[in-house]
Structure formats: structure tokens, C-alpha cells
Scaffold this active site. Structure first.
Site, PDB file in Angstrom:
ATOM      1  N   THR A 124       4.046   2.275   5.517  1.00  0.00           N
ATOM      2  CA  THR A 124       3.542   3.551   5.854  1.00  0.00           C
ATOM      3  C   THR A 124       3.917   4.152   8.218  1.00  0.00           C
ATOM      4  OG1 THR A 124       2.188   3.196   4.612  1.00  0.00           O
ATOM      5  CG2 THR A 124       1.457   5.458   6.566  1.00  0.00           C
ATOM      6  N   HIS A 147      -1.598   0.039  -4.650  1.00  0.00           N
ATOM      7  CA  HIS A 147      -1.788  -1.181  -3.535  1.00  0.00           C
ATOM      8  C   HIS A 147      -2.920  -2.325  -4.782  1.00  0.00           C
ATOM      9  CE1 HIS A 147      -0.057  -1.654   0.390  1.00  0.00           C
ATOM     10  NE2 HIS A 147      -0.473   0.137   0.202  1.00  0.00           N
ATOM     11  N   GLU A 165      -1.586  13.606  15.720  1.00  0.00           N
ATOM     12  CA  GLU A 165      -3.258  13.001  16.951  1.00  0.00           C
ATOM     13  C   GLU A 165      -3.069  12.816  18.299  1.00  0.00           C
ATOM     14  OE1 GLU A 165      -3.150  11.079  14.005  1.00  0.00           O
ATOM     15  OE2 GLU A 165      -4.256  11.001  12.799  1.00  0.00           O
TER      16      GLU A 165
HETATM   17 ZN   LIG Z   1       2.935   4.144   2.623  1.00  0.00          ZN
END
Ligand SMILES: [Zn+2]
Ligand SMILES: *[C@@H]1O[C@H](CO)[C@@H](O)[C@H](O)[C@H]1NC(C)=O
Ligand SMILES: *[C@@H]1O[C@H](CO)[C@@H](O)[C@H](O)[C@H]1NC(C)=O
Ligand SMILES: *[C@@H]1O[C@H](CO)[C@@H](O)[C@H](O)[C@H]1NC(C)=O
Length: 474
Positions: free
Chosen positions: A130, A253, A197
Site C-alpha cells: 500500500t 486480507h 500529512e
Molecule cells: Zn493497499
């Protein structure tokens, strides 16, 4: 298994951008590259026919384009309501290519039917995780160059762990799109994206336009907030916006890619796209916004005890737990400096190939410099010296346990089709109903800077790539 290559990325521009080549396509393909003897005489004849036909078509085009006959658009469509180009980048985490066929997805289908789609999906970067992928999408850099080489890792020089909540700019290299955009005096807004962020360059993650990650915020609230940006005065509407959904990765997942829970999650993501389209339509800007919908990687089921245990290698070499930075699906090992990585790799592979290690044939270990070049996974001190490539759906663990192994995973070689995600572009710069070949997600950065008409930072995308995907300006 299609291995993505540089050549594939550098396909010549699809001919629909050019009227002449578009209309002579049939002619040129009818000429074989090495004509057999008998066709040598006919080739010139065919050519002459093609040329005269094309000329006729060009004249016809010039004639009709001056009348009110509406032609298929070969150039980007003018903005109706917005005063400047806007890109809305949407990620649906773990949206494996093909999920769009699991159920009715009327809203995603609308984007596909009137937009440009990577026909066989978007190719993630390695490792297909990710953070490395989301940050590759917004920087145009492979993880070795953007610094986020895993979701969690240790930097041997910084000597502290990077986690998914590390917002110190020292971790985040390269120039993400929100930074490029504000450096050009334009506005950017992020409703979640790995790295958004982080205060970097001209980007200060302003409270009204930048949200600190909180996975509990309902998807509806995220969509509504993005829609509200379009209610601002025209000059205040951000040129670049991100929107992130943690589904269907979350479910993938837990239950793997083929569970009804995935089907449900897809329907829900589609519903959010519907809500977004409706909101944009209500504001009269749907056709003005360049929407890029994609995912970071795919998902594969990991059931049936497809396991490899490092402990089983002890006869060849002992690999203690504290050498391991990550097990699966990216095996990365940093032995103490007193060990030769090459030696460790040789011994591990000897064991794996011996036929005496269960499932040993499904793992191959490399010193990082010897990994296939196409993975671009060596040029960083952060990448541990030893990397294992694990076959699709297998997992590496220290030792046998009673853990339930069924579920889904990603992080494998980006050449596996199961790791692919989706790419859809919809809006003034994207042709309607067009299919393009698969490409790597490092190409997205240049695509966005081209739409926004700004100069991007140097990156690993191909500079000529955007013109193969985007409609040329009028
Ligand atoms: Zn991912
Ligand atoms: C596609 O765009 C055309 C032209 O704006 C519009 O008439 C049509 O309804 C759109 N189709 C879909 C499926 O949104
Ligand atoms: C995260 O979002 C939820 C839902 O909006 C909220 O209740 C919670 O307080 C938020 N957590 C933080 C740390 O802001
Ligand atoms: C990727 O881009 C960076 C920054 O421009 C550059 O230093 C590096 O050599 C590039 N790597 C590849 C494999 O193109």
C-alpha cells in the site's frame, strides 16, 4: 504471466490522437512487414489507394468540421463551468483488476464507458504494498527513489522504525503531487493519501484542505467534503484533490479475493462513486473534472497452507528472527555486518533447491543488486541486502504454527496478474470509451502535471507517456 517491460510502457501513441494515422490504420496493417515476392507488385498499388483514400478523408473532415456535424472529439473538451483544470485522484485500496465484474457497478461503468480505461489493469510497483504504491503514484518514483520501500521498515542510517504513521519529512523523498501543485501557486486538497500529512516544501497540510488519516471516517463524509470544495468560489477550488477508500483491501486480507464480502465491498465503493458523480452533476461540474480512479495493488488468496518455514533451512544456514525485516509476501533480510550477504543467499538457495525443504521451490532469494532490473528494487540503503521473491499465494514464516493461514495478501512480484489494479480516467482530457494497454503507476505523476499544465519534478515516468493517454489540447 505478462512481465511488464520498459518497451511496453513506451508503446507509440495510440493513433486515435492523429486523424491521418487513425484513418489509414487498416491500410497500413494490410501491408506485411516483409512482403512475399508476389505482393511486392501490389504493395505500391495498395499504398496509392491508401494515400488517396486518406486525402479524401482529410478533405471530408475539413469540410464537415466547419459545418455543425458533431464529430468524435480528438481534442480535449473545453471546460463549461470551472475556470481551471481540476484532477480528482481516487484510490480504492486493494481493488484488484477484475473486481469490477463481480457485481453490478453502474457508476464505475459510467466512468469506464465515457472514459479511458487500462484494458487489462494498472501495474503496481514492486513491492506491491500500500504505502510504496500510493507514494509511487503521487511522486512518479519507484520506492527505491521515493524512500517508502515497505509499509514498515528500519533505515540503517536513521536507526528508528518507519511506520505508517511516521509523518516526519525525512522519510518521504521525492516531490508528491500536492507539493508540486502548491509550488506552482495552485491549491491542493487531500482527503487521505499516504504521505499527505507530511509537511514538505510548500505543502503544510492545511487543516481545511488536508485530513490526518483516520480510517473510521465514514466514506460518505469523505465524499461530501470533496464535493464541498466545488462550492468554493471558482478561484478557491483546488486544482488537485485526493480521495481514499480503505476498501476492498480491508475485506481482501480477511477473506481473500473470492468471498461474497468482496462483492459487497465493491458494490459499496461503486455507491460512493455514484454519490460523487451525483454531487458533481448537481453542481454542473461532472464533465469538467478529470477523475482518475485507480487502486494501489491487487489481492490473492493465501489458503491451503502454502507455507515456507525459514527454520527448515537450519541445516544450510540459521536465519534468526532478528535478521528479518519482513516475512511475507516481501521477504527482506538484513544479516549483521559480519555476515556476507552473498554467502547467506547461496546457502539459503542451496537449501531451497535441495528438495528437502517443504515448498522450497516457491521461494528464491537474491542479494538485492541481483534482483531482476524490472523490479527497480536495490538503489536505497533502506532496502535490506537480501530479498526473497515468493511465488504467488505462498507465505514465508519463521516456523510452523497453528495460525489460520486463510485470507488474502499482496506484496508479490508486480508481474503477477493478481497484483494488478484498475485505471480509469474520465473528464475533459480523456477520450470517451477508449481502452489503453496496461502501464505502471509511476506514469500517473506526469499525466496529472500535464493535465494541470505545470512542470513536474524529475521522476521515473516516461515524459512522452501522457500524450499516449490524454487528449491533446485544442
Ligand atoms: Zn493497499
Ligand atoms: C456519456 O456522455 C454523453 C455525452 O455527454 C452522454 O450523453 C451520455 O449520457 C454519457 N453516458 C454515460 C453512460 O454516462
Ligand atoms: C476518527 O473518526 C471517528 C469517526 O468520525 C471519530 O469518532 C474519531 O474521534 C476520530 N478519531 C480521531 C483520533 O480523530
Ligand atoms: C528514477 O528517478 C530518479 C529521480 O529522477 C533518478 O535518480 C533515478 O535514476 C531514476 N531511476 C530509474 C530506474 O529510472
Amino acid at each position: 504471466m505478462a512481465v511488464p517491460t520498459k518497451e511496453e510502457d513506451e508503446d507509440p501513441p495510440i493513433s486515435s490522437t492523429s486523424l491521418l494515422s487513425f484513418d489509414t490504420d487498416d491500410c497500413s496493417t494490410s501491408i506485411p512487414p516483409k512482403p512475399p515476392f508476389s505482393s511486392v507488385i501490389f504493395t505500391p498499388l495498395i499504398l496509392v489507394t491508401c494515400v488517396s483514400l486518406s486525402t479524401a478523408i482529410i478533405f471530408a473532415y475539413l469540410f464537415f468540421s466547419h459545418s455543425s456535424v458533431s464529430f468524435i472529439s480528438h481534442v480535449s473538451r473545453p471546460l463549461q463551468k470551472l475556470k481551471h483544470p481540476v484532477v480528482l485522484l481516487i484510490s480504492s485500496d486493494g481493488f484488484r483488476f477484475g473486481y469490477q465484474y463481480k457485481t453490478d457497478t453502474p457508476n464505475i461503468d459510467r466512468l469506464i464507458r465515457n472514459g479511458t480505461e487500462a484494458e487489462l489493469g494498472l501495474i503496481p510497483v514492486f513491492p506491491t504494498l500500500t504505502f510504496p504504491n500510493h507514494y509511487a503514484i503521487v511522486t512518479g518514483l519507484y520506492p527505491a527513489y521515493h524512500g517508502i520501500i515497505n509499509n514498515i521498515f528500519l533505515d540503517p542510517n536513521i536507526r528508528e522504525p518507519f511506520t505508517m504513521a511516521s509523518y516526519d519529512p525525512k522519510w518521504w523523498l521525492g516531490e508528491p503531487l500536492w507539493e508540486t501543485v502548491v509550488n506552482h501557486g495552485l491549491k491542493a486538497a487531500t482527503y487521505f493519501w499516504p504521505g499527505s500529512e507530511v509537511n514538505k516544501g510548500g505543502w503544510t497540510c492545511p487543516e481545511s484542505l488536508c485530513k490526518i488519516y483516520n480510517g473510521s471516517v465514514p466514506f460518505e463524509e469523505r465524499v461530501d467534503t470533496v464535493l464541498n470544495y466545488f462550492d468554493l468560489p471558482n478561484s478557491e477550488i483546488p486544482s488537485f484533490m485526493t480521495l481514499y477508500f480503505g476498501d476492498p483491501d480491508h475485506q481482501g486480507h480477511k477473506v481473500g479475493p473470492d468471498d461474497p464480502q468482496i462483492t459487497e465491498a465493491i458494490a459499496r465503493v461503486d455507491g460512493m462513486i455514484g454519490k460523487l458523480i451525483q454531487g458533481l452533476e448537481a453542481r454542473g461540474v461532472f464533465e469538467d473534472v478529470n477523475i482518475i480512479m485507480l487502486g494501489d495493488h491487487g489481492m490473492v488468496g493465501t489458503c491451503d497452507k502454502k507455507l515456507i518455514f525459514l527454520e527448515d533451512l537450519a541445516r544450510w544456514i540459521k536465519i534468526p528472527k532478528d535478521w528479518i525485516q519482513s516475512y511475507s509476501p516481501l521477504l527482506s533480510i538484513r544479516p549483521p555486518p559480519s555476515y556476507s550477504s552473498k554467502d547467506v543467499v547461496t546457502k539459503m538457495n542451496e537449501g531451497l533447491k535441495s528438495g528437502k525443504v517443504k515448498n522450497g521451490q516457491y521461494l528464491k532469494v537474491y542479494v538485492k543488486e541481483e534482483l531482476p532490473d524490472r523490479l527497480h528494487y536495490s538503489e536505497s540503503d533502506r532496502i535490506p541486502p537480501i530479498i526473497g521473491l515468493i511465488d504467488e499465494a505462498f507465505k514465508v514464516e519463521q516456523k510452523s504454527s497453528k495460525r489460520n493461514e486463510c485470507g488474502g495478501s499482496h506484496g508479490y512480484d508486480n508481474a503477477f496478474f493478481s497484483m494488478r489494479s484498475i485505471f480509469i480516467g474520465h473528464g475533459p482530457k480523456f477520450a470517451r470509451g477508449r481502452k489503453v494497454p496496461s502501464f505502471e503507476n509511476v506514469q500517473i505523476y506526469n499525466m496529472v502535471t500535464t493535465i494541470l499544465n505545470i512542470q513536474g519534478a524529475s521522476n521515473n515516468g516516461t515524459s512522452s507517456f501522457p500524450k499516449t493517454i490524454l487528449l491533446p489540447s485544442h
